[in-house]
Design an enzyme around this catalytic site. Structure first.
Site, PDB file in Angstrom:
ATOM      1  N   GLN A 123      17.361   8.852   1.193  1.00  0.00           N
ATOM      2  CA  GLN A 123      17.320   8.668  -0.267  1.00  0.00           C
ATOM      3  C   GLN A 123      16.647   9.863  -0.943  1.00  0.00           C
ATOM      4  O   GLN A 123      17.101  10.354  -1.966  1.00  0.00           O
ATOM      5  CB  GLN A 123      16.557   7.375  -0.588  1.00  0.00           C
ATOM      6  CG  GLN A 123      16.217   7.198  -2.052  1.00  0.00           C
ATOM      7  CD  GLN A 123      15.606   5.843  -2.326  1.00  0.00           C
ATOM      8  OE1 GLN A 123      16.307   4.855  -2.398  1.00  0.00           O
ATOM      9  NE2 GLN A 123      14.293   5.786  -2.471  1.00  0.00           N
ATOM     10  N   SER A 149       6.952  -2.206   4.115  1.00  0.00           N
ATOM     11  CA  SER A 149       8.210  -2.395   3.395  1.00  0.00           C
ATOM     12  C   SER A 149       8.167  -3.737   2.686  1.00  0.00           C
ATOM     13  O   SER A 149       7.590  -4.703   3.212  1.00  0.00           O
ATOM     14  CB  SER A 149       9.373  -2.388   4.394  1.00  0.00           C
ATOM     15  OG  SER A 149      10.529  -2.933   3.795  1.00  0.00           O
ATOM     16  N   SER A 150       8.782  -3.795   1.515  1.00  0.00           N
ATOM     17  CA  SER A 150       8.848  -5.077   0.786  1.00  0.00           C
ATOM     18  C   SER A 150       9.569  -6.107   1.638  1.00  0.00           C
ATOM     19  O   SER A 150       9.297  -7.302   1.555  1.00  0.00           O
ATOM     20  CB  SER A 150       9.585  -4.889  -0.532  1.00  0.00           C
ATOM     21  OG  SER A 150       9.003  -3.843  -1.253  1.00  0.00           O
ATOM     22  N   GLN A 162      22.800  -1.048  -5.992  1.00  0.00           N
ATOM     23  CA  GLN A 162      22.607  -0.396  -4.686  1.00  0.00           C
ATOM     24  C   GLN A 162      22.702  -1.385  -3.530  1.00  0.00           C
ATOM     25  O   GLN A 162      22.530  -1.005  -2.379  1.00  0.00           O
ATOM     26  CB  GLN A 162      21.297   0.392  -4.640  1.00  0.00           C
ATOM     27  CG  GLN A 162      20.037  -0.456  -4.595  1.00  0.00           C
ATOM     28  CD  GLN A 162      18.797   0.405  -4.765  1.00  0.00           C
ATOM     29  OE1 GLN A 162      18.554   0.967  -5.831  1.00  0.00           O
ATOM     30  NE2 GLN A 162      18.018   0.552  -3.713  1.00  0.00           N
ATOM     31  N   ALA A 219       0.814  -1.228   0.000  1.00  0.00           N
ATOM     32  CA  ALA A 219       0.000   0.000   0.000  1.00  0.00           C
ATOM     33  C   ALA A 219       0.848   1.278   0.000  1.00  0.00           C
ATOM     34  O   ALA A 219       0.385   2.324  -0.456  1.00  0.00           O
ATOM     35  CB  ALA A 219      -0.938  -0.014   1.209  1.00  0.00           C
ATOM     36  N   HIS A 227       3.639   1.789  -1.777  1.00  0.00           N
ATOM     37  CA  HIS A 227       3.915   2.082  -3.192  1.00  0.00           C
ATOM     38  C   HIS A 227       2.655   2.611  -3.889  1.00  0.00           C
ATOM     39  O   HIS A 227       2.716   3.552  -4.680  1.00  0.00           O
ATOM     40  CB  HIS A 227       4.358   0.815  -3.927  1.00  0.00           C
ATOM     41  CG  HIS A 227       5.642   0.219  -3.438  1.00  0.00           C
ATOM     42  ND1 HIS A 227       5.698  -0.975  -2.770  1.00  0.00           N
ATOM     43  CD2 HIS A 227       6.930   0.644  -3.531  1.00  0.00           C
ATOM     44  CE1 HIS A 227       6.951  -1.269  -2.481  1.00  0.00           C
ATOM     45  NE2 HIS A 227       7.724  -0.304  -2.919  1.00  0.00           N
ATOM     46  N   GLY A 246       8.953   8.044  -1.424  1.00  0.00           N
ATOM     47  CA  GLY A 246       8.404   7.965  -0.073  1.00  0.00           C
ATOM     48  C   GLY A 246       9.367   8.505   0.973  1.00  0.00           C
ATOM     49  O   GLY A 246      10.590   8.337   0.865  1.00  0.00           O
TER      50      GLY A 246
END
Ligand code: AMP
Length: 295
Positions: free
Chosen positions: A168, A200-201, A61, A35, A37, A162
């Site tokens: 970042q 978070s993924s 990364q 949610a 993203h 986000g």
């Protein structure tokens, strides 16, 4: 919704959209969507004519190869979620579409490759020396490398990021400014689980019990926010550390209060200036980050 794998195909679609003077909104992701993203897609939908989302687990990364291998990949479910959110185009390139063999070799040899700056002297200065930058060697160079490539391909007017990845966001804003890219960077609020855990993924790799335990991270941050103006700084930091370390299965990497602009550590109560409290912690092998802005 159109799913595109090649830069060439994407450019064909982009040219006709640019000809029609469409406002293009771009949401770069590494997939395993949730949610958080989708909230970025919704923000983009509300302000742009066309929304493009990229799904690319960016190898440059990651400094830990097993972290890269274990990163969740769920492209089919992701596409269904994006379709439901009325995303217009999903760009899902393979690694070799985004990188040359030479660039990947430099990464393997841990050589910092600045070719993405195209000859400009880009310097993130102290911004990349703290927190994530200090704990993940080469991480932000890899982020800037892939985001600058994606920006040059998509050429969006607006790009959505986000606040979950607070540092970042600061790096991307600095990159766009230094590269003179005409792109507005839109910062979006953190979306949380009902127990406060930032979505978070990486949460996919936690068990239900670990997700409960992990909520101590946001609880600690909320405690800091509540007492930031009233408690002595040292006492507040000691209380916060004690609170998070009550969970013996959590390994705290850092707990820092930083200036919200420069991201440099704040050592005393910094009233009147915006600050941000940031945590990175591991549960088992899963590394999580979170933050709250303090006023
Ligand atoms: P990622 O796929 O983790 O690289 O994230 C893609 C974008 O989604 C980044 O701009 C993240 O900051 C943003 N994002 C990730 N999690 C959240 C969240 N819980 N709330 C809001 N934005 C998020």
């Amino acid at each position: 919704m159109i799913v595109i794998n090649s830069i060439e195909q994407l450019k064909i679609h982009l040219i006709s959209m640019q000809d029609q003077k469409k406002i293009i909104g771009f949401v770069p992701t590494m997939g395993a969507l949730h949610a958080g993203h989708i909230s970025l897609i919704n923000r983009a939908k509300a302000a742009c004519d066309v929304v493009i989302c990229s799904i690319f687990v960016n190898p440059t990364q990651f400094n830990d190869l097993s972290d890269l291998d274990k990163y969740p990949r769920t492209v089919e479910t992701d596409c269904r979620m994006l379709e439901k959110a009325n995303c217009d185009i999903v760009f899902v390139p393979e690694v070799m579409e985004m990188y040359t063999e030479k660039e990947l070799e430099l990464k393997r040899q841990k050589v910092e490759d600045k070719s993405w700056a195209e000859g400009k002297r880009i310097d993130f200065g102290p911004l990349e020396k703290v927190m994530e930058g200090a704990h993940r060697q080469g991480h932000f160079n890899g982020v800037a490398q892939v985001v600058s490539k994606l920006f040059r391909i998509v050429q969006p007017q607006k790009a959505y990021f986000g606040q979950k990845d607070f540092q970042q966001l600061a790096i991307i804003k600095s990159m766009v400014k230094q590269l003179d890219m005409p792109i507005e960077i839109v910062s979006c609020a953190i979306i949380r689980e009902p127990n406060g855990l930032a979505m978070s993924s990486r949460n996919e790799r936690l068990t239900a019990k670990e997700r409960e335990i992990a909520s101590i991270i946001s609880k600690t941050l909320f405690m800091i926010r509540e007492h930031y103006q009233s408690k002595q700084f040292k006492e507040l930091m000691a209380d916060a550390e004690a609170l998070i370390l009550k969970e013996s299965s959590i390994k705290l990497e850092y707990l820092e209060i930083a200036d919200a602009e420069t991201l440099q550590p704040v050592n005393d109560l910094n009233k009147g200036k915006n600050a941000v409290a940031c945590i990175a912690a591991k549960i088992g092998e899963v590394r999580l980050i979170d933050n709250v802005v303090l006023y």
